[in-house]
Each structure stands twice: as C-alpha cells, then as structure tokens.
Design a protein around this motif. Sequence first.
Motif, PDB file in Angstrom:
ATOM      1  N   PRO A 155       1.780 -18.726  -9.845  1.00 48.49           N
ATOM      2  CA  PRO A 155       0.830 -19.632  -9.192  1.00 48.49           C
ATOM      3  C   PRO A 155      -0.315 -18.843  -8.557  1.00 48.49           C
ATOM      4  CG  PRO A 155       3.090 -20.220  -8.632  1.00 48.49           C
ATOM      5  CD  PRO A 155       3.162 -18.908  -9.348  1.00 48.49           C
ATOM      6  N   LEU A 156      -1.505 -19.424  -8.576  1.00 52.50           N
ATOM      7  CA  LEU A 156      -2.694 -18.705  -8.131  1.00 52.50           C
ATOM      8  C   LEU A 156      -2.557 -18.204  -6.696  1.00 52.50           C
ATOM      9  CD1 LEU A 156      -5.556 -17.781  -8.850  1.00 52.50           C
ATOM     10  CD2 LEU A 156      -6.393 -19.961  -7.947  1.00 52.50           C
ATOM     11  N   GLY A 157      -2.022 -19.018  -5.823  1.00 53.62           N
ATOM     12  CA  GLY A 157      -1.876 -18.607  -4.438  1.00 53.62           C
ATOM     13  C   GLY A 157      -0.963 -17.411  -4.272  1.00 53.62           C
ATOM     14  N   GLU A 158       0.080 -17.346  -5.084  1.00 51.76           N
ATOM     15  CA  GLU A 158       1.001 -16.210  -5.019  1.00 51.76           C
ATOM     16  C   GLU A 158       0.334 -14.934  -5.529  1.00 51.76           C
ATOM     17  OE1 GLU A 158       3.920 -15.989  -3.678  1.00 51.76           O
ATOM     18  OE2 GLU A 158       4.255 -18.100  -3.222  1.00 51.76           O
ATOM     19  N   VAL A 159      -0.447 -15.059  -6.586  1.00 47.57           N
ATOM     20  CA  VAL A 159      -1.175 -13.892  -7.093  1.00 47.57           C
ATOM     21  C   VAL A 159      -2.189 -13.426  -6.058  1.00 47.57           C
ATOM     22  CG1 VAL A 159      -2.605 -12.962  -8.937  1.00 47.57           C
ATOM     23  CG2 VAL A 159      -0.938 -14.736  -9.457  1.00 47.57           C
ATOM     24  N   ALA A 160      -2.892 -14.373  -5.463  1.00 43.69           N
ATOM     25  CA  ALA A 160      -3.894 -14.025  -4.458  1.00 43.69           C
ATOM     26  C   ALA A 160      -3.250 -13.293  -3.289  1.00 43.69           C
ATOM     27  CB  ALA A 160      -4.604 -15.281  -3.968  1.00 43.69           C
ATOM     28  N   ARG A 161      -2.116 -13.793  -2.814  1.00 38.56           N
ATOM     29  CA  ARG A 161      -1.461 -13.149  -1.685  1.00 38.56           C
ATOM     30  C   ARG A 161      -1.013 -11.739  -2.045  1.00 38.56           C
ATOM     31  NH1 ARG A 161       2.730 -15.634   2.695  1.00 38.56           N
ATOM     32  NH2 ARG A 161       3.385 -13.644   3.604  1.00 38.56           N
ATOM     33  N   MET A 162      -0.393 -11.582  -3.207  1.00 38.09           N
ATOM     34  CA  MET A 162       0.076 -10.258  -3.605  1.00 38.09           C
ATOM     35  C   MET A 162      -1.096  -9.301  -3.807  1.00 38.09           C
ATOM     36  SD  MET A 162       2.628  -9.165  -6.725  1.00 38.09           S
ATOM     37  CE  MET A 162       1.507  -9.662  -8.030  1.00 38.09           C
ATOM     38  N   SER A 163      -2.167  -9.773  -4.414  1.00 33.91           N
ATOM     39  CA  SER A 163      -3.312  -8.909  -4.701  1.00 33.91           C
ATOM     40  C   SER A 163      -4.046  -8.502  -3.431  1.00 33.91           C
ATOM     41  CB  SER A 163      -4.277  -9.615  -5.650  1.00 33.91           C
ATOM     42  OG  SER A 163      -3.654  -9.973  -6.864  1.00 33.91           O
ATOM     43  N   LEU A 164      -4.141  -9.411  -2.468  1.00 38.61           N
ATOM     44  CA  LEU A 164      -4.933  -9.154  -1.270  1.00 38.61           C
ATOM     45  C   LEU A 164      -4.161  -8.445  -0.169  1.00 38.61           C
ATOM     46  CD1 LEU A 164      -6.848 -12.553  -1.155  1.00 38.61           C
ATOM     47  CD2 LEU A 164      -7.772 -10.322  -1.810  1.00 38.61           C
ATOM     48  N   MET A 165      -2.851  -8.581  -0.157  1.00 43.12           N
ATOM     49  CA  MET A 165      -2.048  -7.953   0.903  1.00 43.12           C
ATOM     50  C   MET A 165      -1.828  -6.461   0.660  1.00 43.12           C
ATOM     51  SD  MET A 165      -1.279 -10.251   3.234  1.00 43.12           S
ATOM     52  CE  MET A 165       0.263  -9.897   4.062  1.00 43.12           C
ATOM     53  N   GLY A 166      -2.100  -5.980  -0.540  1.00 37.64           N
ATOM     54  CA  GLY A 166      -1.987  -4.551  -0.821  1.00 37.64           C
ATOM     55  C   GLY A 166      -0.590  -4.010  -0.569  1.00 37.64           C
ATOM     56  N   THR A 167      -0.519  -2.860   0.077  1.00 40.32           N
ATOM     57  CA  THR A 167       0.768  -2.207   0.307  1.00 40.32           C
ATOM     58  C   THR A 167       1.503  -2.758   1.525  1.00 40.32           C
ATOM     59  OG1 THR A 167      -0.241  -0.466   1.653  1.00 40.32           O
ATOM     60  CG2 THR A 167      -0.051  -0.055  -0.720  1.00 40.32           C
ATOM     61  N   ALA A 168       0.892  -3.697   2.246  1.00 40.72           N
ATOM     62  CA  ALA A 168       1.515  -4.209   3.465  1.00 40.72           C
ATOM     63  C   ALA A 168       2.674  -5.151   3.185  1.00 40.72           C
ATOM     64  CB  ALA A 168       0.471  -4.926   4.330  1.00 40.72           C
ATOM     65  N   GLU A 169       2.740  -5.661   1.952  1.00 36.38           N
ATOM     66  CA  GLU A 169       3.768  -6.659   1.652  1.00 36.38           C
ATOM     67  C   GLU A 169       4.244  -6.504   0.211  1.00 36.38           C
ATOM     68  OE1 GLU A 169       3.689 -10.877   3.327  1.00 36.38           O
ATOM     69  OE2 GLU A 169       3.105 -11.217   1.233  1.00 36.38           O
ATOM     70  N   ARG A 170       5.543  -6.677   0.021  1.00 39.08           N
ATOM     71  CA  ARG A 170       6.115  -6.640  -1.317  1.00 39.08           C
ATOM     72  C   ARG A 170       6.827  -7.962  -1.601  1.00 39.08           C
ATOM     73  NH1 ARG A 170       8.477  -0.400  -1.942  1.00 39.08           N
ATOM     74  NH2 ARG A 170       6.544   0.604  -1.190  1.00 39.08           N
ATOM     75  N   VAL A 171       6.730  -8.402  -2.838  1.00 38.47           N
ATOM     76  CA  VAL A 171       7.414  -9.612  -3.270  1.00 38.47           C
ATOM     77  C   VAL A 171       8.815  -9.224  -3.720  1.00 38.47           C
ATOM     78  CG1 VAL A 171       7.397 -11.521  -4.907  1.00 38.47           C
ATOM     79  CG2 VAL A 171       5.237 -10.649  -3.992  1.00 38.47           C
ATOM     80  N   SER A 172       9.813  -9.821  -3.115  1.00 43.63           N
ATOM     81  CA  SER A 172      11.195  -9.520  -3.487  1.00 43.63           C
ATOM     82  C   SER A 172      11.517 -10.095  -4.856  1.00 43.63           C
ATOM     83  CB  SER A 172      12.158 -10.097  -2.448  1.00 43.63           C
ATOM     84  OG  SER A 172      12.119 -11.522  -2.482  1.00 43.63           O
ATOM     85  N   ALA A 173      12.588  -9.607  -5.450  1.00 45.91           N
ATOM     86  CA  ALA A 173      13.037 -10.150  -6.729  1.00 45.91           C
ATOM     87  C   ALA A 173      13.375 -11.631  -6.600  1.00 45.91           C
ATOM     88  CB  ALA A 173      14.245  -9.359  -7.231  1.00 45.91           C
ATOM     89  N   ARG A 174      13.982 -12.000  -5.477  1.00 44.59           N
ATOM     90  CA  ARG A 174      14.329 -13.411  -5.256  1.00 44.59           C
ATOM     91  C   ARG A 174      13.090 -14.283  -5.228  1.00 44.59           C
ATOM     92  NH1 ARG A 174      17.841 -16.854  -6.425  1.00 44.59           N
ATOM     93  NH2 ARG A 174      19.341 -15.128  -6.103  1.00 44.59           N
ATOM     94  N   ARG A 175      12.056 -13.848  -4.498  1.00 41.95           N
ATOM     95  CA  ARG A 175      10.827 -14.632  -4.439  1.00 41.95           C
ATOM     96  C   ARG A 175      10.144 -14.666  -5.805  1.00 41.95           C
ATOM     97  NH1 ARG A 175       8.707 -19.081  -2.902  1.00 41.95           N
ATOM     98  NH2 ARG A 175       6.446 -19.026  -2.665  1.00 41.95           N
ATOM     99  N   ALA A 176      10.167 -13.554  -6.520  1.00 40.98           N
ATOM    100  CA  ALA A 176       9.578 -13.509  -7.859  1.00 40.98           C
ATOM    101  C   ALA A 176      10.278 -14.484  -8.792  1.00 40.98           C
ATOM    102  CB  ALA A 176       9.649 -12.088  -8.415  1.00 40.98           C
ATOM    103  N   TYR A 177      11.585 -14.632  -8.614  1.00 38.10           N
ATOM    104  CA  TYR A 177      12.353 -15.597  -9.407  1.00 38.10           C
ATOM    105  C   TYR A 177      11.959 -17.026  -9.033  1.00 38.10           C
ATOM    106  CZ  TYR A 177      16.407 -18.256 -11.054  1.00 38.10           C
ATOM    107  OH  TYR A 177      17.222 -19.172 -11.657  1.00 38.10           O
ATOM    108  N   GLU A 178      11.785 -17.270  -7.737  1.00 37.75           N
ATOM    109  CA  GLU A 178      11.444 -18.619  -7.267  1.00 37.75           C
ATOM    110  C   GLU A 178      10.092 -19.081  -7.786  1.00 37.75           C
ATOM    111  OE1 GLU A 178      13.856 -18.311  -2.985  1.00 37.75           O
ATOM    112  OE2 GLU A 178      11.672 -18.081  -3.077  1.00 37.75           O
TER     113      GLU A 178
END
Length: 260
Positions: A155-178
């Motif tokens: 989803p666009l919002g998820e890509v935007a968050r991951m792209s803009l947060m840089g190294t400050a945040e990582r998406v867990s495998a569980r969230r990636a599955y969701e």
Amino acid sequence: MTAAGALRTAIDKDTGVAVVTLDRPARHNAIDLATCEQLGSLWREFRFDDTVRAIVLTGAGEKAFCTGIDRDTDVPQPGSPYSMDDPLLSIGPKANDLWKPVVAAVNGMACGGAFYLLGEAEFVIAAEHATFFDPHTTYGMVSAYEAILMAQRMPLGEVARMSLMGTAERVSARRAYEIGLVSELVAPADLLTAAVRAAEVIAACPTEPVQGTVRALWAAKEAARTQALAQAPHLIALGSLPPERQAGLFTGRGSAFRTR
C-alpha cells in the motif's frame, strides 16, 4: 552445486528448482559490481536452461538477505541530471528478460538495493526475524527505484512510511506479512524448505502456462511501472546530496531504530 564468486547456485534437475544464494555474509550480502555482473549473467543463462523451471533466491546466513549496493563500490556518475549509471538496474530476473518464476526467501535484513531483487520476484517468503527498511533519506539520497518497486507490492502509505523514515524504523516480518509484501512467515530454520517447497509445486506445472501466467501478472502493472521508473534518474540526480555529504551522514549515523 556451482559457485560463481559472490553467488552459489544449486540446481535440482529432478524437481526443476534452482536455489541461488547471495554469498557475501561478511558484507551482509551487499552487492558489488562483480555480483551485479554475476546475477545478470545467471538470469540470462537460466533463460536457455530447460532444466530450471522455478528459482529460489536467498542470502547466506541469518543476518541479512541483502543490504543493497556495497558502500565500498565506486560507481562514477555522468555530470548531468539526464544521465545516471545504476548497476543494480540489471540485477533482477525481469531486467534480464527471464520469466521463470522466482521465489524470494528473506532471512534477516532486506534494505535499500535489496528491493531491486524483491521487486522482481513473484512472491516473498520470510523468516520470522526478517526486517525491511530503506536507508536512503537518512543518508541524503533519493529513494526512487526502491520506492517505485515497492509501490507495486505494498500500500502506498506503507511504502511512503518505510521510504521516508530511513534507518529510524524497520518493518518487521509480521507487519510485512500483514500488508502483503510477504506471503508466508516461517521459522528461520524452515525458510529454505518452505521456499523450495513452493518452487517445486510451481516447477511441476507445465512450463509454458507458468511463464505465460508470470508474464500476465507483470503486464497488469507494467505501464505504470515503466512510466514511474523513467522519472527515477532525474529525481535521484536532482534530489540527492553530493557524495561527500552522503559519506558524512553515513559515517555519523546512529545505531538506534524502532521495529514495528
């Protein structure tokens, strides 16, 4: 099993499944220029190898699937915003006109340039400890190709968050599955088994219908993807900081991050 520098390849001719392993664990399976060339050559070889009907792509060790381009790799750039040399553009199967299905098996970190590979796989299976993140903005770089490729899968919002947060945040495998980036979660010890099992099922189907189905799936988003990727070189050239300032940000980076 064959070894080609930074790659290991094992082909089971009985099942038709090839397992390709990025084999630079000491560098978190980061990709240097030699690995770029080896990946491109391997995908092109698979086009003509009828014993290979499905492929599993993974990384050596449990710390990382791939962390993108090796920071020690020097890639000289033209002095124009209308031209850019990106060696990672040629590392994916689709970039090399390979339409045999690829299952990505993600163990550990997958970040930045790893998305060139994940973006051209049919689907992703991940170990429970896998994480996904995009460090570009932290280091003064535009995330263009990576963001575009992930926008085809998330989803666009998820890509935007991951792209803009840089190294400050990582998406867990569980969230990636969701959110649909990952199709199956497994224990680390079961990752390769699960990916190979899925590939074996696909490889057992008639080859022509499988490849036709792969091509149809990619055709569904091809026009939008092609148009977006055409903008990427200019956005990167115009928006990224000079290399020396990027290097300063990289050297001074902190190690703290949040996993969600």
